[in-house]
Design an enzyme around this catalytic site. Structure first.
Site, PDB file in Angstrom:
ATOM      1  N   SER A  50       0.840  -1.190   0.000  1.00 45.57           N
ATOM      2  CA  SER A  50       0.000   0.000   0.000  1.00 45.57           C
ATOM      3  C   SER A  50       0.877   1.242   0.000  1.00 45.57           C
ATOM      4  O   SER A  50       1.972   1.251   0.560  1.00 45.57           O
ATOM      5  CB  SER A  50      -0.918   0.000   1.219  1.00 45.57           C
ATOM      6  OG  SER A  50      -0.356   0.796   2.236  1.00 45.57           O
ATOM      7  N   LYS A  51       0.363   2.264  -0.664  1.00 47.26           N
ATOM      8  CA  LYS A  51       1.216   3.431  -0.862  1.00 47.26           C
ATOM      9  C   LYS A  51       1.478   4.186   0.434  1.00 47.26           C
ATOM     10  O   LYS A  51       2.389   4.993   0.512  1.00 47.26           O
ATOM     11  CB  LYS A  51       0.673   4.327  -1.969  1.00 47.26           C
ATOM     12  CG  LYS A  51      -0.493   5.198  -1.612  1.00 47.26           C
ATOM     13  CD  LYS A  51      -0.774   6.144  -2.776  1.00 47.26           C
ATOM     14  CE  LYS A  51      -2.101   6.846  -2.536  1.00 47.26           C
ATOM     15  NZ  LYS A  51      -2.758   7.292  -3.734  1.00 47.26           N
TER      16      LYS A  51
END
Ligand code: GLU
Ligand code: ZN
Length: 310
Positions: free
Chosen positions: A255-256
């Site tokens: 996930s960013k």
């Protein structure tokens, strides 16, 4: 009869930095299309105006180009089924939505956001699953049409059968089946005249003659809705294959917020595109034996789904 041409696409939404998952999905679409002398298409899915970021579209194209795979048709180079950008294709979706209303596969819904919020609150309170209660499904079509013509705010919803099941044959997973009663009467056209993802994706995959939809597993639960839409239109659905998402060694999703997920990050780090392609290929596929380094040309030559693993 001539064999059906293989046509695949990626359909990124320009909502931020070009995601490494897009490169991964693009690679498999590209390799599959080249294996079968088909076409690889890029379509920009920019119908969510709230999340749209103008600079993102060019960044996605640049990133995929840097990654080293070239598309045959796309927003920047055109092609026989353009335009390849959904915001420029609104008339197709509006026409399609209208067609489904006329054939009683869809209906106008006039519910206000207050009513829907209230409904959701009541459902949460009584521990019921959230969802639209089909309030407008049985309105008299003539009356609904009059309200639309009078300018009343509305969306178009698809009539999902209330019983039975919808299934499709996934290229890797095999038969996937969903109970229709678990699906909502989804909105297909929003109040601003823009389509939702579901309608736009089905209409475009049909009009662009996409033969195989190869996308991330996040979309598995959307596919029965798409199959129902294809049936309602009387169109043949493409073949569907859902690939695994990229994960951390502990199996959690990347996930960013926690990791660099932009393709451009790898570029900035000096990673060579051919190395990134080789690495991403091995995330889902291996040619057998212990060969770990191969070119994309070699991958095309050796590619088959039965060496793909989820
Ligand atoms: N716009 C969707 C995305 O951003 C496309 C999903 C699909 O391939 O149908 O991933
Ligand atoms: Zn309604």
């Amino acid at each position: 009869m001539s064999k059906q041409e293989i046509r695949v696409r990626i359909a990124p939404s320009p909502t931020g930095d070009p995601h490494i998952g897009t490169a991964y999905i693009a690679l498999f679409n590209y390799v599959f299309s080249k294996k079968h002398e088909g076409k690889f298409i890029i379509r920009i899915e920019d119908t969510d105006q709230t999340r749209y970021r103008a600079e993102s579209e060019a960044m996605i194209l640049d990133a995929i180009r840097w990654f080293g795979i070239e598309w045959d048709e796309g927003p920047d180079k055109g092609g026989p089924y353009g335009p390849y950008k959904q915001s420029e294709r609104l008339e197709h979706y509006q026409k399609a939505a209208k067609e489904l209303v006329l054939s009683s596969h869809a209906y106008y819904c006039f519910c206000t956001s207050e009513r829907l919020a209230d409904l959701r609150k009541k459902q949460t309170e009584s521990k019921l699953p959230p969802g639209y209660d089909r309030h407008c499904r049985n309105l008299d079509p003539k009356e609904a049409e009059t309200r639309v013509n009078a300018g009343e705010k509305h969306v178009v919803r698809f009539k999902v059968p209330t019983s039975g099941a919808t299934s499709f044959e996934d290229g890797i997973r095999g038969k996937v089946e969903f109970e229709n009663s678990k699906l909502d009467d989804l909105v297909i056209l929003k109040a601003d005249g823009f389509p939702t993802y579901h309608l736009a994706s089905v209409v475009d995959d049909h009009l662009m003659k996409i033969s195989h939809v190869i996308r991330g597993e996040a979309w598995v639960s959307s596919t029965p809705k798409h199959v129902l839409l294809y049936n309602a239109f009387g169109w043949t659905a493409p073949h569907f294959t859902h690939l695994n998402l990229l994960r951390n060694p502990d199996k959690s999703k990347i996930s960013k917020r926690k990791h660099p997920t932009s393709i451009l990050y790898y570029k900035r780090k000096g990673i060579l595109p051919e190395v990134l392609r080789n690495f991403l290929a091995l995330m889902g596929w291996n040619p057998g034996g212990d060969q770990e380094i191969f070119s994309t040309e070699e991958m095309i030559e050796k590619f088959s789904w039965d060496r793909f693993s989820l």
